[in-house]
Design a protein around this motif. Structure first.
Motif, mmCIF file in Angstrom:
data_model
loop_
_atom_site.group_PDB
_atom_site.id
_atom_site.type_symbol
_atom_site.label_atom_id
_atom_site.label_comp_id
_atom_site.label_asym_id
_atom_site.label_seq_id
_atom_site.Cartn_x
_atom_site.Cartn_y
_atom_site.Cartn_z
ATOM 1 N N UNK A 17 0.866 -1.187 0.000
ATOM 2 C CA UNK A 17 0.000 0.000 0.000
ATOM 3 C C UNK A 17 0.895 1.227 0.000
ATOM 4 N N UNK A 18 0.553 2.173 -0.895
ATOM 5 C CA UNK A 18 1.327 3.413 -0.958
ATOM 6 C C UNK A 18 1.252 4.138 0.384
ATOM 7 N N UNK A 19 2.381 4.643 0.848
ATOM 8 C CA UNK A 19 2.385 5.440 2.083
ATOM 9 C C UNK A 19 3.594 6.370 2.062
ATOM 10 N N UNK A 20 3.620 7.239 3.037
ATOM 11 C CA UNK A 20 4.748 8.148 3.227
ATOM 12 C C UNK A 20 5.400 7.794 4.555
ATOM 13 N N UNK A 21 6.716 7.588 4.544
ATOM 14 C CA UNK A 21 7.433 7.298 5.781
ATOM 15 C C UNK A 21 7.985 8.598 6.339
ATOM 16 N N UNK A 22 7.517 8.940 7.523
ATOM 17 C CA UNK A 22 7.890 10.193 8.184
ATOM 18 C C UNK A 22 8.957 9.848 9.212
ATOM 19 N N UNK A 23 10.152 10.462 9.080
ATOM 20 C CA UNK A 23 11.276 10.061 9.931
ATOM 21 C C UNK A 23 11.925 11.279 10.578
ATOM 22 N N UNK A 39 16.778 11.157 15.894
ATOM 23 C CA UNK A 39 16.988 11.286 17.348
ATOM 24 C C UNK A 39 17.665 10.028 17.865
ATOM 25 N N UNK A 40 18.463 10.177 18.897
ATOM 26 C CA UNK A 40 19.146 9.041 19.532
ATOM 27 C C UNK A 40 19.928 8.202 18.522
ATOM 28 N N UNK A 41 20.468 8.887 17.511
ATOM 29 C CA UNK A 41 21.362 8.208 16.582
ATOM 30 C C UNK A 41 20.684 7.370 15.510
ATOM 31 N N UNK A 42 19.360 7.502 15.400
ATOM 32 C CA UNK A 42 18.601 6.758 14.378
ATOM 33 C C UNK A 42 17.528 7.675 13.802
ATOM 34 N N UNK A 43 16.773 7.163 12.833
ATOM 35 C CA UNK A 43 15.591 7.861 12.331
ATOM 36 C C UNK A 43 14.359 7.178 12.933
ATOM 37 N N UNK A 44 13.724 7.827 13.906
ATOM 38 C CA UNK A 44 12.456 7.315 14.460
ATOM 39 C C UNK A 44 11.400 7.478 13.357
ATOM 40 N N UNK A 45 10.529 6.498 13.166
ATOM 41 C CA UNK A 45 9.760 6.433 11.920
ATOM 42 C C UNK A 45 8.288 6.088 12.120
ATOM 43 N N UNK A 46 7.476 6.679 11.268
ATOM 44 C CA UNK A 46 6.032 6.406 11.209
ATOM 45 C C UNK A 46 5.644 6.239 9.749
ATOM 46 N N UNK A 67 3.443 3.980 13.988
ATOM 47 C CA UNK A 67 4.851 3.880 14.393
ATOM 48 C C UNK A 67 5.442 2.584 13.845
ATOM 49 N N UNK A 68 6.600 2.703 13.201
ATOM 50 C CA UNK A 68 7.311 1.533 12.668
ATOM 51 C C UNK A 68 8.728 1.526 13.226
ATOM 52 N N UNK A 69 9.521 0.551 12.829
ATOM 53 C CA UNK A 69 10.847 0.372 13.428
ATOM 54 C C UNK A 69 11.788 1.536 13.088
ATOM 55 N N UNK A 70 12.719 1.824 14.003
ATOM 56 C CA UNK A 70 13.770 2.813 13.746
ATOM 57 C C UNK A 70 14.560 2.412 12.502
#
Ligand code: MN
Length: 200
Positions: A43-49, A52-59, A77-80
């Motif tokens: 499914x098409x989506x946009x990953x918003x990142x 912080x804390x040395x990673x890209x926190x992601x939704x 919310x998805x994995x860093x």
């Protein structure tokens, strides 16, 4: 630690995605880079990142980012992801996690709005207000967790809303998701990236 889930889902030898390390710097997360990747997965989506804390926190945001404060867009919310992922454009091959084309739809820097010292702490508590300075997007946004109020469904905890706050950048008519579909890195659309991979 933070990238374990990312690594578990992917095979470095079978996907062009980066496999960087988490690089915690011990500083409070008062801001950093933000990236929005448009991703034609199942499914098409946009990953918003957010860095912080040395990673890209992601939704994952199915409808993408809105400039209309009356819209409340689901953000799951998805994995860093590793920091290097913020430069990734290309095609994740069939059979791999998230298979499909990816472009960098917007990027820039974000800052935590006054009153919240640390974005990572604010997110752990379930709400953060940030200011974006991107090529396409600017102004204040809220990310707020709506899930997890009852513990019946553990997946429910992943559900957030991404909302444009009222400011001079709010605009109910402007829809950059439709009018500015191209990558801010390459100028290519998601479809062009997908086609270029098929012709190889
Ligand atoms: Mn994705």
């Amino acid at each position: 630690m933070s990238l374990n889930k990312y690594r578990e889902k992917r095979h470095a030898e079978r996907t062009p995605e980066p496999f960087g390390k988490a690089v915690p710097n011990g500083r409070p997360s008062t801001g950093g880079i933000f990236v929005i990747q448009k991703h034609a997965a199942r499914r098409l989506h946009y990953d918003f990142r957010l860095e912080m804390e040395g990673v890209l926190r992601s939704w994952a945001v199915p409808k993408g980012v809105t400039l209309n404060p009356a819209d409340k867009h689901l953000a799951v919310a998805v994995e860093d992801h590793p920091l290097e992922y913020g430069d990734f454009e290309g095609v994740i091959p069939e059979g791999n996690y998230g298979a499909g084309a990816v472009i960098v739809w917007d990027r820039g820097v974000y800052g935590v709005l006054e009153g919240e010292a640390d974005a990572a702490d604010a997110i752990r508590k379930g709400k953060v207000d940030i200011n974006l300075h991107g090529f396409k997007l600017n102004g204040a946004f809220t990310l707020v967790r709506t899930g997890g109020r009852n513990n019946a469904d553990p997946k429910d905890k992943q559900n957030w809303l991404l909302i444009k706050k009222r400011d001079e950048h709010a605009d109910a008519r402007r829809k950059p998701v439709s009018t500015q579909p191209e990558s801010v890195l390459s100028g290519r659309t998601l479809e062009e990236v997908a086609e270029s991979a098929q012709s190889l």
